[in-house]
Design an enzyme around this catalytic site. Sequence first.
Site, mmCIF file in Angstrom:
data_model
loop_
_atom_site.group_PDB
_atom_site.id
_atom_site.type_symbol
_atom_site.label_atom_id
_atom_site.label_comp_id
_atom_site.label_asym_id
_atom_site.label_seq_id
_atom_site.Cartn_x
_atom_site.Cartn_y
_atom_site.Cartn_z
ATOM 1 N N SER A 75 3.604 5.222 -4.100
ATOM 2 C CA SER A 75 4.828 5.601 -4.685
ATOM 3 C C SER A 75 5.858 5.578 -3.581
ATOM 4 C CB SER A 75 4.966 6.928 -5.340
ATOM 5 O OG SER A 75 6.301 7.039 -5.764
ATOM 6 N N TYR B 166 2.310 15.492 -5.831
ATOM 7 C CA TYR B 166 2.529 14.298 -5.934
ATOM 8 C C TYR B 166 2.592 12.984 -4.780
ATOM 9 C CZ TYR B 166 3.644 9.615 -8.184
ATOM 10 O OH TYR B 166 3.864 8.155 -8.607
#
Length: 249
Positions: A144, A157
Amino acid sequence: MDLSLTGKVALVTGAGRGIGAEIARTLAREGCDVALLDVEAPGPVTEVAGEIQEMGRETLVTRVDVRDFQATAEAVAWTVQELGGLHVVVSNAGITRDAVSWKLTEEAWDAVLEVNLKGCFNVVRAAIPVFRAQGWGRVVAISSINGLRGKFGQANYAASKAGLVGLAKTLARETGAFGVTVNVVAPGMVRTEMAADLPESILTAARTETVRDRLTEPREVAETVAFLCSEAAAGITGETVRVDGGQYI
């Protein structure tokens, strides 16, 4: 462009919906038989399997929690046995447990790191001996842009997705001599079912960050993955490719 993937066997984790499902469909369209691994199998992944079978490709659905080292190894071995080999691994399974760092629990930290980072290691660790033996393999990990830039409220994350970059670079160095490439694709905000559940303010902010005022489509991520899995991308390894419509910049 002919990606020369006909006859290859691909394995995709987190294949039941969103980006993972679209990657599985795209690889099938390019000629791959596809093993679909998902913690919620059979569930939504059954529909994806049906679509792949309608394309004339073989498929295999396996329920597996990628945090489980042994279960993941067994799923890889089952893929080789049932589909006749393994050439491509796409590590897509991922979760979020968002909170600012001073409210982030140990449980939330561990859960995200175990699925997003350890889960990738587990599946690749099981696949590499197969790739080494045959002298060819492709690994793509889905990261990401938040693993590259950080994100408020996503310490766990972002850390897990950043870890994939370091893991991929190391694996690329270790396996390159055996004809294996290892790369990372880092999407921005993608228009998936998960994104549809987010507040409109978050989606608007993400669109505003891009240079084209729209979210990235799952198809755009999937086609980048398929290219990196092809012979045409044999010279690309250890790289991180952002697919974000300019959101990172």
